[in-house]
Design a protein around this motif. Structure first.
Motif, short mmCIF file in Angstrom:
data_model
loop_
_atom_site.label_atom_id
_atom_site.label_comp_id
_atom_site.label_asym_id
_atom_site.label_seq_id
_atom_site.Cartn_x
_atom_site.Cartn_y
_atom_site.Cartn_z
N THR A 123 0.79 -1.22 0.00
CA THR A 123 0.00 0.00 0.00
C THR A 123 0.82 1.27 0.00
OG1 THR A 123 -0.18 -0.03 2.40
CG2 THR A 123 -1.93 -1.09 1.15
N TYR A 124 2.11 1.20 0.27
CA TYR A 124 2.92 2.41 0.29
C TYR A 124 3.67 2.65 -1.01
CZ TYR A 124 1.92 2.98 5.21
OH TYR A 124 1.28 3.17 6.39
N GLY A 125 3.57 1.76 -1.94
CA GLY A 125 4.24 1.92 -3.22
C GLY A 125 3.38 2.72 -4.19
N LEU A 126 3.92 2.93 -5.38
CA LEU A 126 3.19 3.62 -6.42
C LEU A 126 2.35 2.60 -7.18
CD1 LEU A 126 2.70 6.32 -7.85
CD2 LEU A 126 4.53 5.70 -9.41
N THR A 127 1.07 2.60 -6.93
CA THR A 127 0.16 1.66 -7.58
C THR A 127 -0.38 2.29 -8.86
OG1 THR A 127 -1.72 2.48 -6.33
CG2 THR A 127 -0.49 0.65 -5.37
N ALA A 128 -1.09 1.50 -9.64
CA ALA A 128 -1.66 2.00 -10.89
C ALA A 128 -2.67 3.11 -10.63
CB ALA A 128 -2.31 0.86 -11.66
N GLY A 129 -3.50 2.96 -9.62
CA GLY A 129 -4.48 4.00 -9.30
C GLY A 129 -3.82 5.29 -8.88
N ARG A 130 -2.78 5.18 -8.09
CA ARG A 130 -2.06 6.38 -7.68
C ARG A 130 -1.36 7.03 -8.86
NH1 ARG A 130 0.50 3.99 -2.10
NH2 ARG A 130 -1.40 4.18 -0.86
N ALA A 131 -0.82 6.23 -9.76
CA ALA A 131 -0.13 6.79 -10.93
C ALA A 131 -1.12 7.53 -11.83
CB ALA A 131 0.57 5.68 -11.70
N TRP A 132 -2.28 6.94 -12.08
CA TRP A 132 -3.27 7.61 -12.92
C TRP A 132 -3.81 8.87 -12.27
CZ3 TRP A 132 -3.38 7.21 -17.77
CH2 TRP A 132 -3.07 6.02 -18.41
N SER A 133 -3.99 8.84 -10.96
CA SER A 133 -4.46 10.06 -10.30
C SER A 133 -3.39 11.15 -10.36
CB SER A 133 -4.87 9.77 -8.86
OG SER A 133 -3.76 9.34 -8.09
N LEU A 134 -2.11 10.77 -10.29
CA LEU A 134 -1.04 11.76 -10.44
C LEU A 134 -1.01 12.35 -11.84
CD1 LEU A 134 1.88 10.13 -8.45
CD2 LEU A 134 0.62 12.19 -7.87
N VAL A 135 -1.27 11.53 -12.84
CA VAL A 135 -1.33 12.03 -14.21
C VAL A 135 -2.48 13.03 -14.35
CG1 VAL A 135 -1.79 11.38 -16.61
CG2 VAL A 135 -0.23 10.02 -15.23
N GLY A 136 -3.62 12.72 -13.75
CA GLY A 136 -4.75 13.64 -13.78
C GLY A 136 -4.46 14.94 -13.06
N ILE A 137 -3.76 14.86 -11.93
CA ILE A 137 -3.41 16.06 -11.18
C ILE A 137 -2.45 16.93 -11.99
CG2 ILE A 137 -2.17 16.90 -9.15
CD1 ILE A 137 -3.34 14.46 -7.65
N VAL A 138 -1.46 16.31 -12.62
CA VAL A 138 -0.50 17.07 -13.43
C VAL A 138 -1.20 17.74 -14.61
CG1 VAL A 138 1.50 16.83 -14.96
CG2 VAL A 138 1.51 15.76 -12.72
N ALA A 139 -2.11 17.02 -15.27
CA ALA A 139 -2.86 17.61 -16.38
C ALA A 139 -3.72 18.78 -15.88
CB ALA A 139 -3.74 16.56 -17.04
N GLY A 140 -4.36 18.59 -14.74
CA GLY A 140 -5.17 19.68 -14.19
C GLY A 140 -4.33 20.88 -13.80
N LEU A 141 -3.17 20.65 -13.19
CA LEU A 141 -2.30 21.77 -12.82
C LEU A 141 -1.76 22.49 -14.05
CD1 LEU A 141 -0.33 20.34 -9.77
CD2 LEU A 141 -2.08 22.12 -9.77
N ALA A 142 -1.47 21.74 -15.10
CA ALA A 142 -1.05 22.38 -16.35
C ALA A 142 -2.18 23.26 -16.89
CB ALA A 142 -0.65 21.33 -17.38
N GLY A 143 -3.39 22.77 -16.81
CA GLY A 143 -4.54 23.57 -17.25
C GLY A 143 -4.74 24.80 -16.40
#
Length: 105
Positions: A10-30
């Motif tokens: 649970t403390y590693g970078l999981t697929a769900g966490r990775a996709w949510s980070l991609v969404g956050i980065v896209a939102g911050l870029a916007g």
């Protein structure tokens, strides 16, 4: 299954966490584009929509709550940041259209 195995999962970078980070980065870029751009509002709206869609996907696919490794907290953050980016992009598009409109004297 031991407690150390659960913690390692649970403390590693999981697929769900990775996709949510991609969404956050896209939102911050916007958000950045929407704040500093005059005529690039479409790009900010697109980045916001990407952030919202990824956030929705992560939240709907999560099988557990916060701390389970599914990225649900990041999904909600991605949703909020994406909505803010889309709103700022919409505002930039309106401001750009208003600036380009001919003035009646």
């Amino acid at each position: 299954m031991s407690l150390s195995q659960i913690a390692a999962q649970t403390y590693g970078l999981t697929a769900g966490r990775a996709w949510s980070l991609v969404g956050i980065v896209a939102g911050l870029a916007g958000v950045g584009i929407g704040v500093f751009a005059r005529r690039r509002g479409v790009v900010a709206v697109a980045c916001g929509v990407v952030g919202v869609v990824l956030g929705v996907v992560v939240v709907l696919m999560a099988k557990g709550g916060p701390g389970t490794g599914y990225g649900i907290v990041g999904g909600y953050v991605s949703l909020v940041v994406g909505v803010v980016a889309a709103a700022l992009g919409w505002r930039a598009m309106r401001k750009g259209a208003r600036a380009a409109a001919p003035r009646v004297e």
